[in-house]
Scaffold this motif. Structure first.
Motif, PDB file in Angstrom:
ATOM      1  N   CYS A  17      39.837  31.068  33.179  1.00 13.28           N
ATOM      2  CA  CYS A  17      39.637  31.929  32.013  1.00 13.28           C
ATOM      3  C   CYS A  17      38.272  31.631  31.392  1.00 13.28           C
ATOM      4  CB  CYS A  17      40.752  31.643  30.998  1.00 13.28           C
ATOM      5  SG  CYS A  17      40.691  32.644  29.506  1.00 13.28           S
ATOM      6  N   ASP A  54      40.064  36.665  32.991  1.00 11.62           N
ATOM      7  CA  ASP A  54      41.243  35.832  33.209  1.00 11.62           C
ATOM      8  C   ASP A  54      41.697  36.069  34.644  1.00 11.62           C
ATOM      9  OD1 ASP A  54      43.261  34.049  32.509  1.00 11.62           O
ATOM     10  OD2 ASP A  54      44.554  35.602  31.670  1.00 11.62           O
ATOM     11  N   LYS A  55      41.979  35.014  35.351  1.00 15.40           N
ATOM     12  CA  LYS A  55      42.304  35.116  36.769  1.00 15.40           C
ATOM     13  C   LYS A  55      43.523  36.012  37.030  1.00 15.40           C
ATOM     14  CE  LYS A  55      42.089  32.001  40.651  1.00 15.40           C
ATOM     15  NZ  LYS A  55      42.033  30.631  41.088  1.00 15.40           N
ATOM     16  N   THR A  57      46.575  38.379  34.899  1.00 15.01           N
ATOM     17  CA  THR A  57      46.964  38.946  33.608  1.00 15.01           C
ATOM     18  C   THR A  57      48.241  39.762  33.727  1.00 15.01           C
ATOM     19  OG1 THR A  57      44.628  39.069  32.983  1.00 15.01           O
ATOM     20  CG2 THR A  57      46.174  40.327  31.647  1.00 15.01           C
ATOM     21  N   SER A  65      45.609  38.358  25.108  1.00 10.93           N
ATOM     22  CA  SER A  65      44.215  38.801  25.177  1.00 10.93           C
ATOM     23  C   SER A  65      43.877  39.690  23.978  1.00 10.93           C
ATOM     24  CB  SER A  65      43.959  39.570  26.475  1.00 10.93           C
ATOM     25  OG  SER A  65      44.120  38.716  27.586  1.00 10.93           O
ATOM     26  N   THR A  75      40.131  41.012  35.265  1.00 16.17           N
ATOM     27  CA  THR A  75      41.156  40.141  35.822  1.00 16.17           C
ATOM     28  C   THR A  75      41.284  40.379  37.320  1.00 16.17           C
ATOM     29  OG1 THR A  75      43.446  39.367  35.592  1.00 16.17           O
ATOM     30  CG2 THR A  75      43.068  41.732  35.300  1.00 16.17           C
ATOM     31  N   THR A  78      46.774  41.967  38.091  1.00 17.19           N
ATOM     32  CA  THR A  78      47.454  42.445  36.884  1.00 17.19           C
ATOM     33  C   THR A  78      48.666  43.292  37.254  1.00 17.19           C
ATOM     34  OG1 THR A  78      47.085  43.399  34.681  1.00 17.19           O
ATOM     35  CG2 THR A  78      46.093  44.558  36.548  1.00 17.19           C
ATOM     36  N   THR A  93      39.361  47.609  30.673  1.00 18.86           N
ATOM     37  CA  THR A  93      39.869  46.668  31.674  1.00 18.86           C
ATOM     38  C   THR A  93      39.417  47.020  33.084  1.00 18.86           C
ATOM     39  OG1 THR A  93      41.841  46.407  30.291  1.00 18.86           O
ATOM     40  CG2 THR A  93      41.983  45.576  32.541  1.00 18.86           C
ATOM     41  N   TYR A  95      40.103  45.409  37.156  1.00 21.86           N
ATOM     42  CA  TYR A  95      40.921  44.465  37.911  1.00 21.86           C
ATOM     43  C   TYR A  95      40.726  44.672  39.402  1.00 21.86           C
ATOM     44  CZ  TYR A  95      44.040  48.492  38.379  1.00 21.86           C
ATOM     45  OH  TYR A  95      44.556  49.726  38.660  1.00 21.86           O
TER      46      TYR A  95
END
Length: 138
Positions: A17, A54-55, A57, A65, A75, A78, A93, A95
């Motif tokens: 993170c 964040d690795k 989520t 978050s 991320t 997710t 976002t 991902y």
């Protein structure tokens, strides 16, 4: 800060993170699980808007978050429920992979945070539940 930079910063330091306040690192952690987001919430008490990577989520991490002040999030992994939370709170976002649920560390079931977040929709409520969970499981 561009999303690509967030991914790069997360990976280059081997972090789980990282959070940036504009172009400087505000927080970083190599600790697995939800703890880094709890720490970030406790650090960012003034409501600073952050760029967060964040690795993993899931919904619980998405709610934290939001509480932490994320305005953008990158991320690796997710879920739909996490994306729904982030969308509701207007967190931009990006991902890599969408999965049905976040697995526990042994990979044979759901992460405990997935169960804990099931009926939670408010970031503050999630934070309180996670703090109690961590206290009872330390």
């Amino acid at each position: 800060m561009k999303k690509v930079d967030l991914k790069h910063e997360l990976e280059k330091g081997g972090y789980t993170c990282v959070a940036f306040d504009e172009n400087k690192m505000y927080y970083s952690s190599k600790t697995k699980g939800i703890v880094p987001l709890v720490e970030l919430c406790e650090k960012n008490t003034n409501g600073k808007k952050l760029y967060l990577a964040d690795k993993i989520t899931g919904k619980a991490a998405a709610l934290l978050s939001v509480k932490c002040g994320a305005k953008e999030l990158y991320t690796g992994v997710t879920t739909k429920s996490a994306l729904s939370v982030l969308d509701k709170h207007a967190v931009k976002t990006a991902y890599e992979r969408l999965v049905p649920f976040i697995k526990n560390r042994s990979g044979d079931g759901k992460c405990p945070m997935e169960s804990l977040s099931k009926d939670v929709s408010e970031p503050e409520e999630m934070y309180i539940k996670i703090k109690a969970f961590l206290k009872n499981n330390s």
